[in-house]
Enzyme design. Structure first.
Site, PDB file in Angstrom:
ATOM      1  N   LYS A 172       0.857  -1.191   0.000  1.00 63.01           N
ATOM      2  CA  LYS A 172       0.000   0.000   0.000  1.00 63.01           C
ATOM      3  C   LYS A 172       0.892   1.241   0.000  1.00 63.01           C
ATOM      4  O   LYS A 172       1.434   1.638   1.024  1.00 63.01           O
ATOM      5  CB  LYS A 172      -0.918   0.037   1.228  1.00 63.01           C
ATOM      6  CG  LYS A 172      -1.999   1.104   1.064  1.00 63.01           C
ATOM      7  CD  LYS A 172      -2.305   1.900   2.307  1.00 63.01           C
ATOM      8  CE  LYS A 172      -1.542   3.151   2.545  1.00 63.01           C
ATOM      9  NZ  LYS A 172      -1.717   4.277   1.631  1.00 63.01           N
ATOM     10  N   GLY A 225       6.954   6.006   7.834  1.00 63.60           N
ATOM     11  CA  GLY A 225       6.068   7.168   7.837  1.00 63.60           C
ATOM     12  C   GLY A 225       6.280   7.997   9.080  1.00 63.60           C
ATOM     13  O   GLY A 225       7.356   7.963   9.695  1.00 63.60           O
ATOM     14  N   SER A 226       5.248   8.710   9.469  1.00 66.05           N
ATOM     15  CA  SER A 226       5.394   9.648  10.584  1.00 66.05           C
ATOM     16  C   SER A 226       5.366   8.913  11.924  1.00 66.05           C
ATOM     17  O   SER A 226       4.855   7.792  12.036  1.00 66.05           O
ATOM     18  CB  SER A 226       4.263  10.670  10.535  1.00 66.05           C
ATOM     19  OG  SER A 226       3.042  10.003  10.729  1.00 66.05           O
ATOM     20  N   ASN A 227       5.880   9.597  12.917  1.00 66.30           N
ATOM     21  CA  ASN A 227       5.920   9.044  14.263  1.00 66.30           C
ATOM     22  C   ASN A 227       4.510   8.736  14.768  1.00 66.30           C
ATOM     23  O   ASN A 227       4.252   7.694  15.374  1.00 66.30           O
ATOM     24  CB  ASN A 227       6.621  10.074  15.162  1.00 66.30           C
ATOM     25  CG  ASN A 227       6.959   9.512  16.494  1.00 66.30           C
ATOM     26  OD1 ASN A 227       6.089   9.412  17.336  1.00 66.30           O
ATOM     27  ND2 ASN A 227       8.212   9.113  16.693  1.00 66.30           N
ATOM     28  N   GLY A 230       3.109   5.736  13.016  1.00 63.27           N
ATOM     29  CA  GLY A 230       3.909   4.586  13.435  1.00 63.27           C
ATOM     30  C   GLY A 230       3.511   4.082  14.820  1.00 63.27           C
ATOM     31  O   GLY A 230       3.421   2.876  15.058  1.00 63.27           O
ATOM     32  N   GLU A 247       9.982   2.671  10.583  1.00 62.42           N
ATOM     33  CA  GLU A 247      10.998   3.679  10.260  1.00 62.42           C
ATOM     34  C   GLU A 247      10.281   5.016  10.268  1.00 62.42           C
ATOM     35  O   GLU A 247       9.476   5.292   9.380  1.00 62.42           O
ATOM     36  CB  GLU A 247      11.602   3.410   8.877  1.00 62.42           C
ATOM     37  CG  GLU A 247      12.356   2.099   8.773  1.00 62.42           C
ATOM     38  CD  GLU A 247      13.589   2.046   9.645  1.00 62.42           C
ATOM     39  OE1 GLU A 247      14.122   3.107  10.001  1.00 62.42           O
ATOM     40  OE2 GLU A 247      14.002   0.927   9.992  1.00 62.42           O
ATOM     41  N   CYS A 281      13.519  12.160   5.657  1.00 61.41           N
ATOM     42  CA  CYS A 281      13.588  11.765   7.067  1.00 61.41           C
ATOM     43  C   CYS A 281      14.948  12.111   7.648  1.00 61.41           C
ATOM     44  O   CYS A 281      15.084  12.345   8.844  1.00 61.41           O
ATOM     45  CB  CYS A 281      13.294  10.281   7.215  1.00 61.41           C
ATOM     46  SG  CYS A 281      14.319   9.249   6.174  1.00 61.41           S
ATOM     47  N   GLU A 382       9.599  17.541  14.382  1.00 63.08           N
ATOM     48  CA  GLU A 382       9.859  17.418  12.943  1.00 63.08           C
ATOM     49  C   GLU A 382       8.926  18.354  12.172  1.00 63.08           C
ATOM     50  O   GLU A 382       7.703  18.238  12.279  1.00 63.08           O
ATOM     51  CB  GLU A 382       9.641  15.968  12.497  1.00 63.08           C
ATOM     52  CG  GLU A 382      10.081  15.727  11.067  1.00 63.08           C
ATOM     53  CD  GLU A 382       9.813  14.306  10.578  1.00 63.08           C
ATOM     54  OE1 GLU A 382       8.677  13.816  10.745  1.00 63.08           O
ATOM     55  OE2 GLU A 382      10.740  13.692  10.010  1.00 63.08           O
TER      56      GLU A 382
HETATM   57  P1  NAD Z   1       2.312   9.174   7.161  1.00 64.54           P
HETATM   58  O1  NAD Z   1       2.538   8.559   8.497  1.00 64.54           O
HETATM   59  O2  NAD Z   1       1.277  10.210   7.037  1.00 64.54           O
HETATM   60  O3  NAD Z   1       1.965   8.048   6.088  1.00 64.54           O
HETATM   61  C1  NAD Z   1       2.815   6.949   5.835  1.00 64.54           C
HETATM   62  C2  NAD Z   1       1.995   5.817   5.264  1.00 64.54           C
HETATM   63  O4  NAD Z   1       1.106   5.336   6.275  1.00 64.54           O
HETATM   64  C3  NAD Z   1       1.110   6.226   4.078  1.00 64.54           C
HETATM   65  O5  NAD Z   1       1.108   5.194   3.129  1.00 64.54           O
HETATM   66  C4  NAD Z   1      -0.245   6.378   4.733  1.00 64.54           C
HETATM   67  O6  NAD Z   1      -1.316   6.223   3.833  1.00 64.54           O
HETATM   68  C5  NAD Z   1      -0.198   5.243   5.751  1.00 64.54           C
HETATM   69  N1  NAD Z   1      -1.164   5.336   6.853  1.00 64.54           N
HETATM   70  C6  NAD Z   1      -1.783   6.438   7.337  1.00 64.54           C
HETATM   71  N2  NAD Z   1      -2.627   6.090   8.338  1.00 64.54           N
HETATM   72  C7  NAD Z   1      -2.517   4.760   8.492  1.00 64.54           C
HETATM   73  C8  NAD Z   1      -3.127   3.815   9.377  1.00 64.54           C
HETATM   74  N3  NAD Z   1      -4.041   4.179  10.270  1.00 64.54           N
HETATM   75  N4  NAD Z   1      -2.774   2.523   9.280  1.00 64.54           N
HETATM   76  C9  NAD Z   1      -1.839   2.129   8.378  1.00 64.54           C
HETATM   77  N5  NAD Z   1      -1.244   2.968   7.502  1.00 64.54           N
HETATM   78  C10 NAD Z   1      -1.582   4.271   7.560  1.00 64.54           C
HETATM   79  O7  NAD Z   1       3.745   9.737   6.672  1.00 64.54           O
HETATM   80  P2  NAD Z   1       4.085  10.569   5.345  1.00 64.54           P
HETATM   81  O8  NAD Z   1       3.612  11.969   5.501  1.00 64.54           O
HETATM   82  O9  NAD Z   1       3.673   9.798   4.143  1.00 64.54           O
HETATM   83  O10 NAD Z   1       5.681  10.543   5.366  1.00 64.54           O
HETATM   84  C11 NAD Z   1       6.469  11.475   6.014  1.00 64.54           C
HETATM   85  C12 NAD Z   1       7.030  10.887   7.301  1.00 64.54           C
HETATM   86  O11 NAD Z   1       7.771   9.706   6.993  1.00 64.54           O
HETATM   87  C13 NAD Z   1       8.008  11.815   7.988  1.00 64.54           C
HETATM   88  O12 NAD Z   1       7.773  11.775   9.374  1.00 64.54           O
HETATM   89  C14 NAD Z   1       9.360  11.210   7.648  1.00 64.54           C
HETATM   90  O13 NAD Z   1      10.381  11.529   8.554  1.00 64.54           O
HETATM   91  C15 NAD Z   1       9.038   9.758   7.649  1.00 64.54           C
HETATM   92  N6  NAD Z   1      10.026   9.003   6.889  1.00 64.54           N
HETATM   93  C16 NAD Z   1      10.867   8.165   7.582  1.00 64.54           C
HETATM   94  C17 NAD Z   1      11.851   7.465   6.908  1.00 64.54           C
HETATM   95  C18 NAD Z   1      12.773   6.524   7.636  1.00 64.54           C
HETATM   96  O14 NAD Z   1      13.334   5.631   7.005  1.00 64.54           O
HETATM   97  N7  NAD Z   1      12.976   6.666   8.947  1.00 64.54           N
HETATM   98  C19 NAD Z   1      11.988   7.612   5.521  1.00 64.54           C
HETATM   99  C20 NAD Z   1      11.128   8.484   4.863  1.00 64.54           C
HETATM  100  C21 NAD Z   1      10.142   9.157   5.553  1.00 64.54           C
END
Ligand code: NAD
Length: 491
Positions: A172, A225-227, A230, A247, A281, A382
């Protein structure tokens, strides 16, 4: 153009027939439509992945690896075209988009080789006429959930090790960046990965992501994704004892000591803080500077920031592209107000550009705050935009303490010419990635990638560390003594 889901080897429309439009963040131009799938679509994908697992796990790993070699070759041939799509869809400048695709190519070739390695151990037994060894076993259906900021690299970090280890996948991708996910899965199909092994379902996080993490037939979740998201994922999957790799975000710092090569440090700061418009990130959002060099660095940095050109990432003259969407612009604006209210000094930027040619895009001026203290929210949270906060320190010890005093622990960097200081920092900086005399970004795919504390839950991606997440160790004992031998009991 309408994108399709890929379920059980078929390109299929979402069952409820709903779509949403994807817009170029630099221009506001409509690009393509992406399915808004339902739980029923997701359930079909999981069922396909589950039934394919029984045959895929038995395909010899070198054969699985050969498919990834072909994937790497195809990505290489289509690199320029894929990079241009990425720039259109999420805004990063073309050069960086090419780097994103290159990371996928590197990962394909690296993980293809794992098909012939995947080493276990053979080790002596404590008993005579007994043989012991370990092998890796695939786990089952892997749920792969990715963010929008590395639309090719991050899916490949997850899907390639998952399938070379013999797992099957339900993928996804982020709602904002479906196109690269679509192209990647098409390439996997063309490279001969059998139907059902990699399934792709587009849709929102709250609908499809949520259903994926909760699905009882999904054995593991790899999430970036975001903290905030996560933590939610961890709560749901933790209750089910589902293997989960997280991550998450970062609040990464560059430390510049008085003895640093300033030209080099400024190059590193500009690239790390404003590359991908601060939406990595590993982006540098804190600049921790020793007091002797602080004023000079601030002035020279401002000179360089003045010269940064904003615009579409497809234009070769552009240094800084747009933010991903309007909500991101609002979030950055909110932090400008927070920083100003907290008493930080806004030296540069802090607003959207006034140039009418940029009005249709989600642009924000590269921003510098000075007089920032460690307690301020702009030094702790962040922002995920082109905002850099300068913090003054007296010594290396104070710099390291400032670096470590945030809830995230992804990347840190130190500019110095003093080798003793460099090794002291390597020992004491509490982040998963450390760079000496380079900025906070630039990980290579054969080393482990990930962070400490709030950046994740202790797993690593990339390199052989990724194999540990996507496989289960099996310890095997073969007793050829012909009698019962009891470990720890018999001599
Ligand atoms: P996000 O958390 O909004 O979304 C990430 C993913 O999670 C998307 O595919 C989203 O649709 C999905 N998602 C949202 N709600 C969900 C739920 N309830 N259950 C399961 N999945 C769900 O993050 P974003 O805005 O897409 O990305 C930016 C963030 O990602 C920043 O915080 C960035 O630091 C982090 N990031 C981390 C790394 C790493 O390797 N540490 C790498 C890149 C980005």
């Amino acid at each position: 153009m309408r994108l399709c889901n890929f379920v059980n080897g078929q390109w299929s429309k979402p069952l409820h027939g709903q779509y949403r439009n994807i817009v170029n963040p630099a221009t506001g131009e409509a690009l393509w439509d992406v399915p808004q799938s339902s739980r029923e679509d997701l359930n079909l994908a999981v069922a396909a992945a589950k039934s394919s697992f029984s045959s895929w796990r038995l395909v010899p790993a070198p054969k699985r690896g050969e498919m990834l070699f072909r994937v790497g070759q195809m990505l290489l041939e289509r690199k320029a075209e894929l990079a241009a799509m990425m720039t259109q869809e999420m805004g990063k400048v073309l050069l960086e988009a090419e780097g994103d695709v290159q990371e996928g190519i590197d990962m394909a070739f690296y993980m293809a080789g794992e098909g012939r390695r995947s080493f276990g151990q053979t080790t002596p037994s404590e008993l005579p006429n007994k043989f012991s060894m370990t092998i890796r076993d695939p786990i089952g259906v892997a749920g792969i959930i990715t963010p929008w900021n590395f639309p090719m690299a991050i899916p490949t970090w997850k899907i390639f090790p998952a399938i070379v280890m013999g797992n099957t996948v339900v993928f996804k991708p982020a709602s904002e960046t479906p196109r690269l996910a679509y192209e990647l899965v098409k390439i996997l199909e063309e490279a001969g990965v059998p139907g059902g092994v990699v399934n792709l379902v587009f849709g929102s996080g709250s609908e499809i992501g949520e259903a994926l993490i909760r699905h009882p037939d999904v054995a593991l979740i790899s999430f970036t994704g975001s903290n905030e998201t996560g933590r939610h994922v961890a709560k749901v999957t933790g209750g089910e004892l589902k293997r989960t790799s997280l991550e998450l975000g970062g609040k990464n710092a560059i430390i510049v000591m008085d003895d640093a090569d300033l030209d080099l440090a400024i190059d590193g700061i500009i690239w790390s803080a404003f590359g991908t418009t601060g939406q990595r990130c590993t982006a540098c959002s804190r600049l921790i500077v020793q007091e002797g060099i602080y004023d000079t660095l601030r002035e020279r940095l401002k000179e360089r920031m003045e010269k940064l050109t904003l615009g579409s990432g497809l234009d070769k003259r552009t240094d800084v592209g747009p933010l991903i969407n309007k909500q991101a612009v609002e979030k950055v604006k909110k932090y400008i107000k927070i920083g100003t209210d907290e008493g930080a000094r806004l030296e540069m930027g802090g607003t959207v550009p006034q140039d009418p040619a940029l009005a249709a895009g989600n642009f924000f001026l590269p921003t510098l705050f000075t007089d920032v203290s460690m307690e301020m929210r702009i030094a702790q949270e962040e922002i995920f935009g082109p905002v850099l906060s300068m913090i003054k320190v007296k010594s290396l010890q104070e710099a390291i303490e400032a670096n470590n005093r945030v809830t995230y622990g992804l990347s840190s960097s130190l500019f110095t010419r003093n080798v003793n200081q460099a090794f002291e920092a390597i020992r004491d900086l509490a982040t998963g990635l450390i760079y000496i005399n380079a900025g906070t970004t630039g990980a290579e795919i054969h080393l482990p990638f990930g962070g400490t504390r709030g950046t994740g839950n202790g797993h690593r991606e990339s390199g052989t560390a990724a194999l540990d997440f996507f496989s289960e160790w099996k310890a095997i004992y073969v007793d050829y003594s012909g009698r019962l031998q009891r470990a720890q009991i018999d001599d």
